[in-house]
Enzyme design. Structure first.
Site, mmCIF file in Angstrom:
data_model
loop_
_atom_site.group_PDB
_atom_site.id
_atom_site.type_symbol
_atom_site.label_atom_id
_atom_site.label_comp_id
_atom_site.label_asym_id
_atom_site.label_seq_id
_atom_site.Cartn_x
_atom_site.Cartn_y
_atom_site.Cartn_z
ATOM 1 N N ALA A 112 0.832 -1.215 0.000
ATOM 2 C CA ALA A 112 0.000 0.000 0.000
ATOM 3 C C ALA A 112 0.861 1.258 0.000
ATOM 4 C CB ALA A 112 -0.912 0.000 1.222
ATOM 5 N N VAL B 7 -17.519 -1.929 15.439
ATOM 6 C CA VAL B 7 -18.838 -1.806 16.042
ATOM 7 C C VAL B 7 -19.516 -3.171 16.035
ATOM 8 C CG1 VAL B 7 -21.125 -0.763 15.761
ATOM 9 C CG2 VAL B 7 -19.066 0.589 15.335
ATOM 10 N N LYS C 205 -23.715 -7.336 -0.329
ATOM 11 C CA LYS C 205 -24.318 -7.507 -1.667
ATOM 12 C C LYS C 205 -25.747 -6.998 -1.730
ATOM 13 C CE LYS C 205 -24.673 -11.844 0.394
ATOM 14 N NZ LYS C 205 -23.981 -13.018 0.799
ATOM 15 N N GLU D 153 -15.285 -5.360 -3.553
ATOM 16 C CA GLU D 153 -14.803 -6.633 -4.108
ATOM 17 C C GLU D 153 -15.383 -7.842 -3.356
ATOM 18 O OE1 GLU D 153 -12.377 -7.347 -6.917
ATOM 19 O OE2 GLU D 153 -13.725 -8.986 -6.454
ATOM 20 N N GLY E 12 -17.017 -13.769 -2.763
ATOM 21 C CA GLY E 12 -16.052 -13.724 -1.657
ATOM 22 C C GLY E 12 -14.641 -13.351 -2.035
ATOM 23 N N ILE F 219 -12.798 -14.281 -4.572
ATOM 24 C CA ILE F 219 -12.428 -14.241 -5.997
ATOM 25 C C ILE F 219 -12.422 -12.782 -6.466
ATOM 26 C CG2 ILE F 219 -13.057 -14.972 -8.334
ATOM 27 C CD1 ILE F 219 -14.635 -17.270 -7.146
ATOM 28 N N GLY G 200 -21.388 -23.002 7.867
ATOM 29 C CA GLY G 200 -21.258 -21.561 8.070
ATOM 30 C C GLY G 200 -21.305 -20.744 6.794
ATOM 31 N N GLU H 266 -26.818 -18.245 4.397
ATOM 32 C CA GLU H 266 -27.321 -16.980 4.921
ATOM 33 C C GLU H 266 -28.147 -17.263 6.174
ATOM 34 O OE1 GLU H 266 -26.536 -13.931 3.357
ATOM 35 O OE2 GLU H 266 -25.244 -15.331 2.307
ATOM 36 N N LYS I 256 -25.539 -10.771 -6.416
ATOM 37 C CA LYS I 256 -24.178 -10.746 -6.973
ATOM 38 C C LYS I 256 -24.233 -10.533 -8.484
ATOM 39 C CE LYS I 256 -22.896 -13.812 -3.198
ATOM 40 N NZ LYS I 256 -22.816 -15.206 -2.770
HETATM 41 N N1 HSE Z 1 -24.505 -17.622 1.486
HETATM 42 C C1 HSE Z 1 -23.492 -17.278 0.557
HETATM 43 C C2 HSE Z 1 -23.051 -18.553 -0.157
HETATM 44 C C3 HSE Z 1 -22.320 -16.641 1.281
HETATM 45 O O1 HSE Z 1 -23.497 -19.633 0.194
HETATM 46 O O2 HSE Z 1 -22.289 -18.459 -1.105
HETATM 47 C C4 HSE Z 1 -21.505 -15.771 0.412
HETATM 48 O O3 HSE Z 1 -22.191 -14.687 -0.096
#
Ligand code: HSE
Length: 420
Positions: free
Chosen positions: A31, A41, A100, A122, A127, A129, A180, A183, A198
């Protein structure tokens, strides 16, 4: 020194704070300045976040802090982050967001409000990519012919398990949630809405399309059955939930739906939670991007890339062009989408049934490409599975509704689009 404030210190926010610390040397070298996370927060201050930064439960402690140069928004939701991002920009701060949904609804307003201030995103799409960077920078000399990809890891994981292991839909959704990636409300994943957000972001950079999720064709994976999976295997297809943006004669097709794609295509080979996006430019040809579409460190990698870009002084317009310089593309009405279709229906097993179905299809000028009959029950019924040659969405929908009126057809007729 550049100071960062983070709105939302969950998995991704904690990774951003920790990577800024652990990779501080290479980040500073790249940078050209030292970058530190100053504060964050959270809603619940009593939960340990595993970070060495000051935490507050008041977003204004970040947004109004005169020492903060860049606000990183990782809260989720739409209207609350919209207000906070606007306030941060009015306070003269640069913004990086991974949100998004915020961008799917407010990207054009945000570009106006940001003006000359950097607003980077980005991490919002696929994610880790660098697909936004590819479209905003690497491919800017090209007219974009198409963008097509797996933009949701949860559904790709589910489809992979359903196809490879015959796993049951509900069990596999639970497993995906445990990983994990899903959503908070998994209907966002399985219904195609996450992927649509997206896709809309990518279509804005490529084509300047100012559409909202409500304006485009969005279907999920809820109706895929093992019968469809078996048919796809037999006829050389994989089933994937794809986001598709395509330039056609009369406009831009934008759609998210379960899709049968040839087994030999590169995207068909992308399994599990991974994402992959193919972009075709008129000069470069096909380019392909593959990687983790979610996860703390992978998403933080994209957030920090944006931070470094801002510190380096990149202040290109948010969507890659100034408002008013779009290339004049229109969103193609959904009824005008043209593709191949797969149809699944349950019918009486007696003479004349096939003839009455093909007669109905003929009325709509729909030509059958392949067909399979599965005599698997003892109740005098069979499953009929067709693929069609190319036809318009309006025609296939009219044909399905006419077919439903035939006495020999029972229950719903399932339809999956095919991309060759
Ligand atoms: N829920 C999304 C997925 C997470 O499964 O790709 C990333 O936006």
């Amino acid at each position: 020194m550049i100071k960062i404030g983070i709105l939302g210190v969950g998995t991704v926010g904690a990774s951003v704070a920790n990577i800024l610390e652990s990779n501080a040397d290479i980040i500073e070298a790249r940078a050209g300045k030292k970058i530190i996370a100053k504060s964050g927060v959270v809603k619940n201050l009593s939960k340990d976040r595993g970070v060495n930064i000051f935490l507050s439960d008041n977003p204004l402690d970040v947004v109004d802090d005169p020492e903060i140069d860049i606000v990183v928004e990782l809260m989720g939701g739409v209207e609350e982050p919209f207000e906070l991002v606007k306030r941060a920009l009015k306070n003269g701060k640069a913004v990086v967001t991974a949100n998004k949904a915020l961008l799917a609804y407010h990207r054009y307003e945000l570009q106006e409000i940001a003006g000359e201030l950097p607003l980077m995103y980005e991490a919002s799409t696929a994610g880790g990519i660098p697909i936004i960077g590819a479209l905003r920078n690497g491919l800017t000399a090209n007219h974009i012919e198409s963008i097509q990809g797996i933009m949701n890891g949860t559904t790709n994981y589910m489809l992979t398990k359903m196809i490879n292991e015959g796993a049951k839909y509900d069990e596999i959704l639970k497993e995906a949630q445990e990983l994990g990636y899903a959503e908070a409300d998994p209907t966002f994943d399985v219904g195609g809405f996450d992927a649509s957000h997206k896709l809309l972001i990518l279509a804005s950079i490529a084509y300047g399309i100012d559409a909202k999720p409500e304006d485009i064709l969005i279907e999920g994976i809820e109706n895929i059955t093992q019968t469809d999976v078996a048919f796809a295997k037999e006829f050389g297809y994989e089933i994937k939930l794809l986001g598709i943006a395509k330039k056609v004669a009369n406009g831009i097709e934008l759609r998210v739906h379960s899709t049968m794609i040839p087994q030999e295509s590169m995207i068909a080979k992308v399994d599990g939670v991974m994402n992959a996006v193919s972009v075709v430019g008129d000069k470069v040809g096909e380019t392909m991007y593959y990687g983790a579409g979610a996860g703390g460190d992978a998403t933080a990698s994209a957030v920090i890339a944006d931070i470094i870009d801002i510190v380096r002084g990149n202040n290109a317009p948010m969507l890659g062009y100034k408002r008013g310089l779009e290339s004049g593309f229109n969103l193609l009405p959904q009824d005008e989408i043209t593709t191949n279709y797969y149809l699944r229906m349950e019918v009486d097993d007696r003479s004349g049934v096939l003839a009455s179905i093909t007669k109905e299809l003929e009325k709509f000028d729909i030509s059958i490409e392949s067909m399979l009959q599965k005599p698997h029950r003892n109740d005098g019924r069979v499953k009929l599975l067709f693929t069609t040659h190319k036809c318009q969405e309006a025609k296939i929908k009219e044909a399905i509704s006419a077919l439903k009126d035939l006495e020999c057809i029972h229950g719903d007729i399932a339809m999956i689009r095919i991309e060759k």
